[in-house]
Write an enzyme that holds these catalytic residues in place. Structure first.
Site, PDB file in Angstrom:
ATOM      1  NE  ARG A   8       3.043   5.604   4.828  1.00  0.00           N
ATOM      2  CZ  ARG A   8       2.809   4.607   5.668  1.00  0.00           C
ATOM      3  NH1 ARG A   8       2.846   4.809   6.974  1.00  0.00           N
ATOM      4  NH2 ARG A   8       2.531   3.398   5.202  1.00  0.00           N
ATOM      5  CG  HIS A   9       0.364   6.857   0.639  1.00  0.00           C
ATOM      6  ND1 HIS A   9      -0.480   5.993   1.291  1.00  0.00           N
ATOM      7  CD2 HIS A   9       1.531   6.188   0.495  1.00  0.00           C
ATOM      8  CE1 HIS A   9       0.127   4.856   1.530  1.00  0.00           C
ATOM      9  NE2 HIS A   9       1.363   4.946   1.060  1.00  0.00           N
ATOM     10  CG  ASN A  15      -1.129   1.727   4.450  1.00  0.00           C
ATOM     11  OD1 ASN A  15      -1.611   2.730   3.923  1.00  0.00           O
ATOM     12  ND2 ASN A  15       0.135   1.400   4.303  1.00  0.00           N
ATOM     13  CD  GLN A  21       0.152   0.094   0.579  1.00  0.00           C
ATOM     14  OE1 GLN A  21      -0.848   0.482  -0.007  1.00  0.00           O
ATOM     15  NE2 GLN A  21       0.698   0.739   1.584  1.00  0.00           N
ATOM     16  NE  ARG A  58       0.988   2.992  -1.710  1.00  0.00           N
ATOM     17  CZ  ARG A  58       1.578   2.282  -2.663  1.00  0.00           C
ATOM     18  NH1 ARG A  58       0.901   1.981  -3.768  1.00  0.00           N
ATOM     19  NH2 ARG A  58       2.822   1.862  -2.523  1.00  0.00           N
ATOM     20  CD  GLU A  82       7.162   2.420   0.241  1.00  0.00           C
ATOM     21  OE1 GLU A  82       8.347   2.836   0.186  1.00  0.00           O
ATOM     22  OE2 GLU A  82       6.436   2.566   1.239  1.00  0.00           O
ATOM     23  CG  HIS A 142       4.916   5.772  -1.606  1.00  0.00           C
ATOM     24  ND1 HIS A 142       3.650   5.254  -1.783  1.00  0.00           N
ATOM     25  CD2 HIS A 142       5.209   6.448  -2.747  1.00  0.00           C
ATOM     26  CE1 HIS A 142       3.210   5.600  -2.984  1.00  0.00           C
ATOM     27  NE2 HIS A 142       4.143   6.320  -3.583  1.00  0.00           N
TER      28      HIS A 142
END
Length: 197
Positions: A8-9, A15, A21, A58, A82, A142
């Protein structure tokens, strides 16, 4: 046997703010950049054949840092984006309640459904297994896409309400009996550097 590693980024300001997002191109924050560096150094010790990333900023930044340690080019795939959040993208819960009321979740605000998200993630994984059979493929993506895809692939081992942490590493394998975990939501590389928040 095909092995797929998911990262995951790294962390973003959105966040921290619990801001939806979606498909936004918001960047990693300073902590997220350090998290990506930590996971990159960890992954440099392994031998991955291919790196594939979401094209959202991201994830792209996370992938570029990881790639700098591994010396491998990055392929981008929009299916790794995402979940699309429609009209709520960029908002926090208080703003959503102010605009649409407490029952906003019952409204059609143009977002992607969990079923659509799972189908997108599974389609990507199936293509990876076909195209890179027997290889080790590293994927940067994501949180919601990842947990929904994992739930679809490994339903008996995955809680779809779980939170996959920023810059965590999850590894699955594809064998004749289906998919299974080799590692799940591991952040030991972050804990060592106190980068878990």
């Amino acid at each position: 046997m095909t092995i797929i590693g998911f990262v995951r980024h790294g962390n973003t300001d959105w966040n921290i703010e619990n801001r939806a997002q979606g498909h936004s191109h918001n960047p990693l924050n300073p902590t997220g950049l350090r998290q990506a560096d930590a996971v990159g150094r960890r992954l440099a010790k392994d031998n991955w054949d291919v790196i594939i990333s979401s094209d959202l900023l991201r994830a792209r930044q996370t992938a570029e840092i990881i790639s700098s340690y591994m010396g491998k080019p990055i392929k981008f795939d929009q299916r790794l984006r995402e979940i699309s959040r429609g009209q709520i993208e960029g908002t926090i819960e208080e703003e959503r309640i102010e605009r649409w009321g407490k029952e906003w979740r019952k409204l059609d605000l143009g977002g992607e459904t969990h079923q659509e998200l799972r189908a997108r993630g599974v389609s990507f994984v199936e293509d990876v297994v076909d195209q890179y059979a027997g290889q080790k493929v590293l994927v940067i993506t994501h949180g919601k896409l990842l947990i929904e895809t994992l739930y679809a692939l490994c339903p008996d081992e995955t809680d779809s309400s779980d939170l996959v942490r920023n810059s965590s590493l999850t590894i699955i394998k594809k064998s004749s009996s289906g998919f299974g975990y080799l590692l799940y939501n591991c952040t030991c590389h972050l804990k060592a550097e106190e980068l878990t928040r």
